[in-house]
Scaffold this motif. Structure first.
Motif, PDB file in Angstrom:
ATOM      1  N   VAL A 106       0.668  -1.134   0.134  1.00 17.97           N
ATOM      2  CA  VAL A 106      -0.091  -0.046   0.217  1.00 17.97           C
ATOM      3  C   VAL A 106       0.836   1.174   0.057  1.00 17.97           C
ATOM      4  O   VAL A 106       0.866   2.154  -0.738  1.00 17.97           O
ATOM      5  CB  VAL A 106      -1.036   0.074   0.973  1.00 17.97           C
ATOM      6  CG1 VAL A 106      -1.802   1.312   1.250  1.00 17.97           C
ATOM      7  CG2 VAL A 106      -1.981  -1.202   1.140  1.00 17.97           C
ATOM      8  N   GLY A 107       1.956   1.239   0.891  1.00 17.38           N
ATOM      9  CA  GLY A 107       2.877   2.521   0.899  1.00 17.38           C
ATOM     10  C   GLY A 107       3.380   2.568  -0.323  1.00 17.38           C
ATOM     11  O   GLY A 107       3.555   3.703  -0.869  1.00 17.38           O
ATOM     12  N   VAL A 108       4.324   1.448  -1.038  1.00 17.62           N
ATOM     13  CA  VAL A 108       4.851   1.510  -2.078  1.00 17.62           C
ATOM     14  C   VAL A 108       4.088   2.120  -3.253  1.00 17.62           C
ATOM     15  O   VAL A 108       4.341   2.801  -4.211  1.00 17.62           O
ATOM     16  CB  VAL A 108       5.582   0.246  -2.620  1.00 17.62           C
ATOM     17  CG1 VAL A 108       6.064   0.150  -3.745  1.00 17.62           C
ATOM     18  CG2 VAL A 108       6.408  -0.392  -1.601  1.00 17.62           C
ATOM     19  N   LEU A 109       2.789   1.561  -3.406  1.00 16.10           N
ATOM     20  CA  LEU A 109       1.932   1.927  -4.487  1.00 16.10           C
ATOM     21  C   LEU A 109       1.543   3.330  -4.247  1.00 16.10           C
ATOM     22  O   LEU A 109       1.364   4.213  -5.390  1.00 16.10           O
ATOM     23  CB  LEU A 109       0.540   1.101  -4.335  1.00 16.10           C
ATOM     24  CG  LEU A 109      -0.520   1.341  -5.414  1.00 16.10           C
ATOM     25  CD1 LEU A 109      -0.028   0.995  -6.680  1.00 16.10           C
ATOM     26  CD2 LEU A 109      -1.878   0.644  -4.983  1.00 16.10           C
ATOM     27  N   SER A 140       8.847   6.177  -1.813  1.00 15.12           N
ATOM     28  CA  SER A 140       8.708   4.624  -1.515  1.00 15.12           C
ATOM     29  C   SER A 140       9.794   4.124  -0.580  1.00 15.12           C
ATOM     30  O   SER A 140       9.488   3.207   0.197  1.00 15.12           O
ATOM     31  CB  SER A 140       8.798   3.573  -2.692  1.00 15.12           C
ATOM     32  OG  SER A 140       7.474   4.198  -3.521  1.00 15.12           O
ATOM     33  N   SER A 141      11.200   4.555  -0.920  1.00 12.64           N
ATOM     34  CA  SER A 141      12.172   3.802  -0.008  1.00 12.64           C
ATOM     35  C   SER A 141      12.045   4.315   1.384  1.00 12.64           C
ATOM     36  O   SER A 141      12.247   3.736   2.390  1.00 12.64           O
ATOM     37  CB  SER A 141      13.484   4.534  -0.543  1.00 12.64           C
ATOM     38  OG  SER A 141      13.815   3.906  -1.894  1.00 12.64           O
ATOM     39  N   ALA A 142      11.562   5.700   1.731  1.00  9.38           N
ATOM     40  CA  ALA A 142      11.381   6.017   3.005  1.00  9.38           C
ATOM     41  C   ALA A 142      10.416   5.441   3.757  1.00  9.38           C
ATOM     42  O   ALA A 142      10.269   4.810   4.935  1.00  9.38           O
ATOM     43  CB  ALA A 142      11.031   7.459   3.051  1.00  9.38           C
ATOM     44  N   TRP A 143       9.266   4.958   3.010  1.00 11.54           N
ATOM     45  CA  TRP A 143       8.076   4.137   3.381  1.00 11.54           C
ATOM     46  C   TRP A 143       8.868   2.749   3.817  1.00 11.54           C
ATOM     47  O   TRP A 143       8.561   2.074   4.827  1.00 11.54           O
ATOM     48  CB  TRP A 143       7.109   4.066   2.448  1.00 11.54           C
ATOM     49  CG  TRP A 143       6.194   2.742   2.920  1.00 11.54           C
ATOM     50  CD1 TRP A 143       5.783   1.672   2.375  1.00 11.54           C
ATOM     51  CD2 TRP A 143       5.362   2.864   4.226  1.00 11.54           C
ATOM     52  NE1 TRP A 143       4.780   0.925   3.269  1.00 11.54           N
ATOM     53  CE2 TRP A 143       4.653   1.892   4.102  1.00 11.54           C
ATOM     54  CE3 TRP A 143       5.126   3.942   5.088  1.00 11.54           C
ATOM     55  CZ2 TRP A 143       3.626   1.680   5.109  1.00 11.54           C
ATOM     56  CZ3 TRP A 143       4.139   3.715   6.284  1.00 11.54           C
ATOM     57  CH2 TRP A 143       3.335   2.379   6.297  1.00 11.54           C
ATOM     58  N   VAL A 144       9.582   2.031   3.084  1.00  9.78           N
ATOM     59  CA  VAL A 144      10.176   0.856   3.143  1.00  9.78           C
ATOM     60  C   VAL A 144      10.833   0.843   4.644  1.00  9.78           C
ATOM     61  O   VAL A 144      10.992  -0.125   5.294  1.00  9.78           O
ATOM     62  CB  VAL A 144      10.944   0.286   1.923  1.00  9.78           C
ATOM     63  CG1 VAL A 144      11.683  -0.985   2.404  1.00  9.78           C
ATOM     64  CG2 VAL A 144      10.130   0.110   0.889  1.00  9.78           C
ATOM     65  N   VAL A 145      11.589   1.932   4.862  1.00 11.66           N
ATOM     66  CA  VAL A 145      12.599   2.156   6.017  1.00 11.66           C
ATOM     67  C   VAL A 145      11.730   1.899   7.152  1.00 11.66           C
ATOM     68  O   VAL A 145      11.875   1.159   8.320  1.00 11.66           O
ATOM     69  CB  VAL A 145      13.451   3.142   5.918  1.00 11.66           C
ATOM     70  CG1 VAL A 145      14.404   3.421   7.234  1.00 11.66           C
ATOM     71  CG2 VAL A 145      14.452   3.009   4.777  1.00 11.66           C
TER      72      VAL A 145
END
Length: 768
Positions: A241-244, A288-293
């Motif tokens: 959801v965050g990456v999308l 997206s990377s910030a969300w993944v972290v």
């Protein structure tokens, strides 16, 4: 001296010892015979019969059909590898395994269309026997049913005779599933390695390996999450959801620029690194990377709170656990197993992608960045341009048994999962986890392949495979064949026979009447199909009142399965033999016409009578190059002329093959030649199923926002289903399903063959 004392004395073997040796040999033979007799059961004989029939149907008349465009590419570049010109992996033609296997087939059997299709026929044959390995885990009758459906499935049959990757991709996918289920059941590591090695070969075959990996990894994660940390499992769904949001939603709201173009063509290390740098610097990837972290930090916290290592320790000490958790907990030397799996990957993938180390750097790059970049880029190209419901139309026409029983199996699986969740009973067994895997596999495969930009008929077999497993496992149990079927089916035989006989007569009457009614110019009134369905419903109701709902449903379902089996076999014969080169079949889609091979036979005959075997001078342009590059590979005087001749051909030229659309351009140069126009490639009239959305509405639907797009598609889908009430729609559907008579004409791309005038008489005597 007595002569008797000087003669050599032969020591005789005692009679008892001699009898013992004879008895020992006879006992060994008897024991061997007894073991063989116990091993050769009716079940084994049925598997052997299915495999033998598969071999006959897959290899029969294998080389007669003209090579499809893709087949000619595969056959030719395999031939170049075979004759020593080398091979370089090209992502456009998928993995390198095909070219290594096909060149090996040439080495053993010689280069021909038959040999080019041998690897597909071989794997198409052994796939029929593979379910034998799961008979103890998923049921003996169930796996016999899988084997039988694999045998008669028109898609498996047709692409088991086709020189592309589908046949062995199916075999490797089956082995992945078999290895995982057997590993969970036995907890023996070699079965896990079978699954992994099969995936590596799948990776070296086609990029669908990533889809298969995603399917099985995700169901594994869900199974483990439900057992060990539901909070972590719930948090897992927040990642996409965050990456999308970072990749799609925010860019559209904030008007961010487009992502850099994928360097799928000849991806050098420099191109790949430059692409990675541009991607990393884009706001989409940064967000997206910030969300993944953030997601990873929360996931680590949840993982520590779940104390999963301690849970696995308790499982090793005997605590109850689902089959997957138990298999993981009892996996010995986990780091050693991972190292072994890495070694297996390198030992298989590196030699194949580097063409046995003759193209090391290029093969490594194209086998990693290259193929991933290429096929991601192709999803935007949307080759084929098929609608989202393409497989929903295609699958029931060719595999009605897996589709109908498979859908019922999915519904039953969802209901069972809800009830199991409510009861929170005993941990899942290997069989139950396998069933969950099959449901997940079937649903996700349909969704992913329907969502993907590139939709082709050969991909339908990857949707059909999990449905075949589901239909067989659920159907064998629902119809009472897996356990105690003899007692159940011998009860009330007379009553069963009466109702099944009446239903069979009604079915035969319906088919007979529809044959004439559907072929009328303008069919009027209610169709016999509607009356037949109504009568069958009355019979089913009467049977339910007389025999009971369960018995009546089983009996009439068996009749339906018999009818659909006959239909499926007939569809397979039509597809693989009668219409194999004629695209009145959706599964054939686009195909080289029989005129290709007819032209080659006539040209070969003329060449042999004039210049010598395959010695005639032939010019051909880029339009006809595929498949004619393959067919002219041994013609030493064949010359490629790009966009076609730009001047009068020399006096030694006997034939010119060119694009028929350029006939007006070429006419001034061809005064010494006679032209013959033929369809080179033709395709299915797709307007039959593309007309679901009215032409004037298609642009509006395509440009609508995601929610409106879904609603509009749902609206037109319901309208399309409702239109089946009309007699003309029923007649059209029946004509295609039963007789493969599509409404509309076969479209074609035509070629023109120019024959030198002095050879026209000879050519006419040879052509068909």
């Amino acid at each position: 001296m007595d002569q008797s004392t000087t003669r050599p004395v032969t020591v005789a073997r005692p009679r008892e010892a001699s009898r013992g040796a004879v008895h020992s040999r006879s006992s060994f033979i008897a024991s061997l015979y007894a073991r063989l007799e116990s091993a050769v059961t009716v079940e084994v004989l049925l598997y052997a019969l299915f495999v033998v029939v598969a071999a006959v149907t897959r290899f029969w008349d294998l080389g007669s059909r003209p090579l499809h465009h893709d087949e000619s590419l595969h056959a030719y570049f395999s031939w170049e590898y075979y004759v020593g010109r080398g091979y370089r992996h090209d992502p456009m033609m998928h993995g390198p395994l095909l070219f290594h296997m096909t060149s090996l087939a040439y080495l053993i059997f010689g280069d021909s269309e038959f040999a080019a299709r041998i690897p597909a026929a071989f794997f198409g044959t052994i796939s029929v026997g593979l379910p034998y390995l799961l008979r103890r885990q998923l049921g003996r009758v169930s796996m016999l049913a899988v084997s039988f459906l694999m045998l008669i499935s028109p898609g498996m049959w047709y692409y088991g005779r086709f020189a592309r990757n589908e046949a062995w991709c199916i075999a490797f996918t089956m082995l992945i599933f078999i290895g995982l289920v057997r590993w969970m059941d036995s907890r023996r590591a070699p079965w896990l390695h079978l699954a992994w090695v099969s995936w590596v070969f799948l990776y070296a075959s086609k990029e669908i390996s990533f889809i298969v990996l995603f399917v099985f990894v995700t169901i594994g994660v869900v199974t483990l999450g439900l057992a060990h940390s539901r909070a972590l499992l719930a948090w897992l769904f927040a990642l996409p959801v965050g990456v999308l949001s970072g990749m799609v939603i925010l860019p559209s709201l904030l008007d961010w620029g487009k992502l850099p173009a994928i360097p799928f063509k000849d991806p050098s290390l420099q191109k790949s690194l430059a692409y990675v740098r541009e991607m990393v610097a884009s706001p989409q990837v940064l967000t997206s990377s910030a969300w993944v972290v953030v997601w990873l930090v929360v996931a680590v916290v949840l993982l520590l709170r779940a104390r999963i290592p301690q849970q696995f320790e308790r499982i090793r000490e005997g605590a109850p656990a689902n089959a997957l958790s138990a298999a993981l907990a009892h996996l010995p030397n986990k780091w050693s197993q991972l190292a072994l799996m890495l070694a297996e990957f390198l030992l298989i993938a590196v030699p194949l992608y580097t063409s046995m180390f003759t193209n090391f750097r290029g093969g490594i790059l194209s086998g990693s960045f290259g193929q991933l970049f290429y096929w991601l880029a192709q999803q935007e190209v949307e080759r084929g341009g098929q609608p989202w419901y393409y497989y929903a139309v295609l699958e029931p026409v060719y595999d009605p048994i897996p589709v109908f029983l498979g859908i019922a199996a999915i519904v039953w699986g969802v209901v069972w999962a809800i009830r199991w969740r409510a009861r929170r009973g005993r941990p899942l067994t290997a069989t139950q986890v396998a069933y969950a895997m099959m449901v997940w596999w079937a649903v996700l495969s349909f969704v992913i392949y329907s969502w993907a930009g590139e939709k082709m008929p050969w991909l339908s077999v990857h949707i059909a495979l999990p449905l075949i497993f589901l239909a067989s496992v659920w159907g064998a149990r629902a119809l009472g064949f897996e356990h105690g079927w003899r007692r159940d089916w011998t009860a009330r035989r007379a009553g069963r026979g009466v109702f099944v006989g009446i239903a069979a007569v009604i079915t035969a009457w319906t088919v007979y009447r529809m044959a004439g009614w559907s072929l009328q110019q303008n069919p009027q009134g209610q169709s016999p199909l509607v009356w037949g369905i109504l009568m069958l419903l009355v019979v089913a109701l009467a049977a339910a009142l007389w025999l009971g709902p369960r018995t009546s449903v089983r009996s009439l379902s068996l009749l339906a399965l018999g009818v659909l089996t006959v239909y499926t076999v007939r569809s397979g014969v039509r597809l693989s033999y009668e219409n194999a080169a004629v695209p009145v079949e959706q599964m054939v889609y686009v195909q080289s016409s029989p005129r290709v091979t007819n032209v080659m036979k006539a040209m070969s005959a003329v060449s042999e009578r004039t210049a010598g075997p395959q010695a005639a001078v032939v010019l051909y342009d880029d339009f006809v190059s595929w498949p004619f590059v393959w067919y002219l590979r041994d013609w030493r005087s064949a010359r490629f002329v790009g966009e076609g001749p730009k001047s009068v051909p020399g006096g030694d030229v006997q034939f010119v093959l060119a694009d028929a659309d350029k006939e007006d351009e070429l006419r001034p140069y061809m005064h010494n030649f006679t032209a013959y126009r033929y369809p080179m490639r033709w395709w299915f009239p797709e307007e039959m199923y593309r007309n679901l959305i009215p032409e004037q509405e298609r642009d509006r639907v395509a440009e609508a926002d995601p929610v409106s797009n879904v609603l509009l598609n749902a609206k037109y889908t319901l309208q399309g289903i409702a239109s089946w009430r009309e007699p003309e729609q029923q007649a059209q559907l029946w004509r295609y399903v039963m007789y493969r008579r599509p409404d509309g004409i076969l479209n074609s791309s035509d070629m023109v063959l120019y024959v030198r005038n002095d050879l026209v008489g000879m050519y006419n005597s040879e052509r068909l």
